[in-house]
Design an enzyme around this catalytic site. Sequence first.
Site, PDB file in Angstrom:
ATOM      1  N   LYS A  71      62.835 -21.600  49.865  1.00 16.80           N
ATOM      2  CA  LYS A  71      61.546 -20.840  49.732  1.00 16.80           C
ATOM      3  C   LYS A  71      61.447 -20.423  48.422  1.00 16.80           C
ATOM      4  O   LYS A  71      62.116 -19.510  47.808  1.00 16.80           O
ATOM      5  CB  LYS A  71      61.187 -19.840  50.776  1.00 16.80           C
ATOM      6  CG  LYS A  71      59.763 -19.157  50.384  1.00 16.80           C
ATOM      7  CD  LYS A  71      59.298 -17.939  51.519  1.00 16.80           C
ATOM      8  CE  LYS A  71      59.885 -16.623  51.184  1.00 16.80           C
ATOM      9  NZ  LYS A  71      59.299 -15.627  52.126  1.00 16.80           N
ATOM     10  N   HIS A  88      49.387  -4.947  53.814  1.00 13.16           N
ATOM     11  CA  HIS A  88      49.386  -6.532  54.638  1.00 13.16           C
ATOM     12  C   HIS A  88      50.123  -6.611  55.641  1.00 13.16           C
ATOM     13  O   HIS A  88      49.749  -7.168  56.802  1.00 13.16           O
ATOM     14  CB  HIS A  88      49.372  -7.385  53.383  1.00 13.16           C
ATOM     15  CG  HIS A  88      49.253  -8.928  53.723  1.00 13.16           C
ATOM     16  ND1 HIS A  88      47.978  -9.420  54.274  1.00 13.16           N
ATOM     17  CD2 HIS A  88      50.306  -9.951  53.967  1.00 13.16           C
ATOM     18  CE1 HIS A  88      48.223 -10.639  54.430  1.00 13.16           C
ATOM     19  NE2 HIS A  88      49.620 -11.024  54.303  1.00 13.16           N
ATOM     20  N   GLN A  89      51.441  -6.533  55.539  1.00 17.89           N
ATOM     21  CA  GLN A  89      52.478  -6.725  56.558  1.00 17.89           C
ATOM     22  C   GLN A  89      52.213  -6.063  57.898  1.00 17.89           C
ATOM     23  O   GLN A  89      52.632  -6.684  58.802  1.00 17.89           O
ATOM     24  CB  GLN A  89      53.810  -6.709  56.096  1.00 17.89           C
ATOM     25  CG  GLN A  89      54.100  -7.326  54.817  1.00 17.89           C
ATOM     26  CD  GLN A  89      54.423  -8.749  54.911  1.00 17.89           C
ATOM     27  OE1 GLN A  89      54.561  -9.397  56.092  1.00 17.89           O
ATOM     28  NE2 GLN A  89      53.933  -9.463  54.043  1.00 17.89           N
TER      29      GLN A  89
HETATM   30  P1  NAD Z   1      51.280  -3.907  50.617  1.00 17.49           P
HETATM   31  O1  NAD Z   1      51.331  -3.826  49.100  1.00 17.49           O
HETATM   32  O2  NAD Z   1      50.210  -4.608  51.418  1.00 17.49           O
HETATM   33  O3  NAD Z   1      51.521  -2.389  51.200  1.00 17.49           O
HETATM   34  C1  NAD Z   1      52.346  -1.539  50.661  1.00 17.49           C
HETATM   35  C2  NAD Z   1      52.455  -0.407  51.722  1.00 17.49           C
HETATM   36  O4  NAD Z   1      53.614   0.487  51.144  1.00 17.49           O
HETATM   37  C3  NAD Z   1      51.493   0.523  52.136  1.00 17.49           C
HETATM   38  O5  NAD Z   1      51.623   0.870  53.442  1.00 17.49           O
HETATM   39  C4  NAD Z   1      51.613   1.497  50.880  1.00 17.49           C
HETATM   40  O6  NAD Z   1      50.764   2.809  51.440  1.00 17.49           O
HETATM   41  C5  NAD Z   1      53.056   1.534  51.008  1.00 17.49           C
HETATM   42  N1  NAD Z   1      53.371   2.376  49.629  1.00 17.49           N
HETATM   43  C6  NAD Z   1      53.229   1.940  48.459  1.00 17.49           C
HETATM   44  N2  NAD Z   1      53.648   2.853  47.545  1.00 17.49           N
HETATM   45  C7  NAD Z   1      54.320   3.708  48.455  1.00 17.49           C
HETATM   46  C8  NAD Z   1      55.356   4.799  48.071  1.00 17.49           C
HETATM   47  N3  NAD Z   1      55.476   5.183  46.788  1.00 17.49           N
HETATM   48  N4  NAD Z   1      55.597   5.541  48.938  1.00 17.49           N
HETATM   49  C9  NAD Z   1      55.512   5.195  50.327  1.00 17.49           C
HETATM   50  N5  NAD Z   1      54.741   4.158  50.622  1.00 17.49           N
HETATM   51  C10 NAD Z   1      54.229   3.392  49.758  1.00 17.49           C
HETATM   52  O7  NAD Z   1      52.862  -4.451  50.943  1.00 17.49           O
HETATM   53  P2  NAD Z   1      53.124  -5.372  52.247  1.00 17.49           P
HETATM   54  O8  NAD Z   1      52.712  -7.131  52.075  1.00 17.49           O
HETATM   55  O9  NAD Z   1      52.646  -4.897  53.468  1.00 17.49           O
HETATM   56  O10 NAD Z   1      54.696  -5.398  52.279  1.00 17.49           O
HETATM   57  C11 NAD Z   1      55.300  -3.973  52.445  1.00 17.49           C
HETATM   58  C12 NAD Z   1      56.617  -4.231  52.264  1.00 17.49           C
HETATM   59  O11 NAD Z   1      57.683  -5.048  53.025  1.00 17.49           O
HETATM   60  C13 NAD Z   1      56.860  -4.451  50.683  1.00 17.49           C
HETATM   61  O12 NAD Z   1      57.762  -3.775  50.281  1.00 17.49           O
HETATM   62  C14 NAD Z   1      57.572  -5.928  50.751  1.00 17.49           C
HETATM   63  O13 NAD Z   1      58.458  -6.332  49.719  1.00 17.49           O
HETATM   64  C15 NAD Z   1      58.490  -5.820  52.167  1.00 17.49           C
HETATM   65  N6  NAD Z   1      58.643  -7.146  52.736  1.00 17.49           N
HETATM   66  C16 NAD Z   1      59.718  -7.275  53.458  1.00 17.49           C
HETATM   67  C17 NAD Z   1      60.051  -8.376  53.911  1.00 17.49           C
HETATM   68  C18 NAD Z   1      61.433  -8.844  54.930  1.00 17.49           C
HETATM   69  O14 NAD Z   1      61.775  -9.912  55.073  1.00 17.49           O
HETATM   70  N7  NAD Z   1      62.117  -7.757  54.975  1.00 17.49           N
HETATM   71  C19 NAD Z   1      59.076  -9.591  54.032  1.00 17.49           C
HETATM   72  C20 NAD Z   1      57.997  -9.414  53.313  1.00 17.49           C
HETATM   73  C21 NAD Z   1      57.688  -8.288  52.655  1.00 17.49           C
END
Ligand code: NAD
Length: 332
Positions: free
Chosen positions: A78, A148-149
């Site tokens: 990917k 988003h997630q």
């Molecule tokens: P997003 O940008 O849509 O949302 C971000 C989230 O983090 C929101 O809830 C926001 O309020 C919160 N946030 C931002 N800054 C913050 C802070 N300083 N303290 C506490 N919370 C804070 O992102 P998303 O697409 O929902 O992804 C969320 C996370 O999941 C990202 O870090 C992304 O890298 C991670 N992710 C992990 C996997 C995995 O396989 N583990 C896969 C996809 C995404």
Amino acid sequence: MGLDTPKADTAVTIVPEAEIAGLITPQIAFDAVEATFAAMARKSAYNFPVIRESIGHADALYGFKSGFDRDSLALGLKSGGYWPGNEAKGLTNHQSTVILFDADTGRVKALVGGNLLTALRTAAASAVSIKHLARKQARVLGMIGAGHQSAFQMRAAVAQRDFDKVLGWNYHPEMLSRLEQTATELGLPFEAVSLDDLGAQADVIISITSSFDPILMDAQVRPGTHVACMGTDTKGKQEVEAALLTRATVFTDEIAQSVSIGEAQHAIANGTLSADQIVEIGAVINGDHAGRTSEEDITLFDGTGVGLQDLAVARVAVDLAQDSGVALKVDF
Ligand code: NAD
């Protein structure tokens, strides 16, 4: 080539991003990811080292996750990244594409849109952990994160237990409407609460944020809880206090990622957890580890996100796209 040489298949199958929603349900993603974790623990599937680079252009982060599953013959990568300026251009900031190769010849086989697949496979991972580790009687789901997630996470989680309520907390409270709307769609009451209340009531907690500091503290989590930490996928990120990982039994998708880029990196760095205390979730799926051993255990799943998850869902998407006639074929 002689006259008897068979004509090789030179077609590449393309599954456009827009077709994924009609092909891959949360259940299909769940089954693919559960089988992949099981194959990883049997050592018949493995991930290659992750590449992630700041490319010095458009503020972008770009990289590859790749691997090979000898059971399903899923081979590929990917390519994904984060372009912060995309939204202004009408594109999502996260961009992912999966490329699959023929494991027998190395020929490129398929090109699959990876954006929705990433959300589905990430949600499937925490759902797999809930299926195998949460108490059977879990009734209250706590969500930390409303990005988003988070909606995908909630939808996949509620299929695993008979939840009767969703609680939510987010660093940016104005985003909590996403959780409320998703819970309503699922027919569940939603309550925005403090972290103290969330920890005191939730049987299962999912954290999915981009935080670099602990949000949920050890003292806020009660015995018997299952915590799925899904946001920490990079060095420096952190969602829960490191002390929680020493009180909990820690499970993960892949130990190498858990100790380096996952939630466990902090407890490993301060010496309160060692890599040999972390259990691959696949060992539980395969019946080689008991998983939860009592109603009082705290189980914690460190979901770091591995390339094999992407390959697994993309492979199924290709098969389903071919069966339903939405796959494009290009001679390559
Ligand atoms: P997003 O940008 O849509 O949302 C971000 C989230 O983090 C929101 O809830 C926001 O309020 C919160 N946030 C931002 N800054 C913050 C802070 N300083 N303290 C506490 N919370 C804070 O992102 P998303 O697409 O929902 O992804 C969320 C996370 O999941 C990202 O870090 C992304 O890298 C991670 N992710 C992990 C996997 C995995 O396989 N583990 C896969 C996809 C995404």
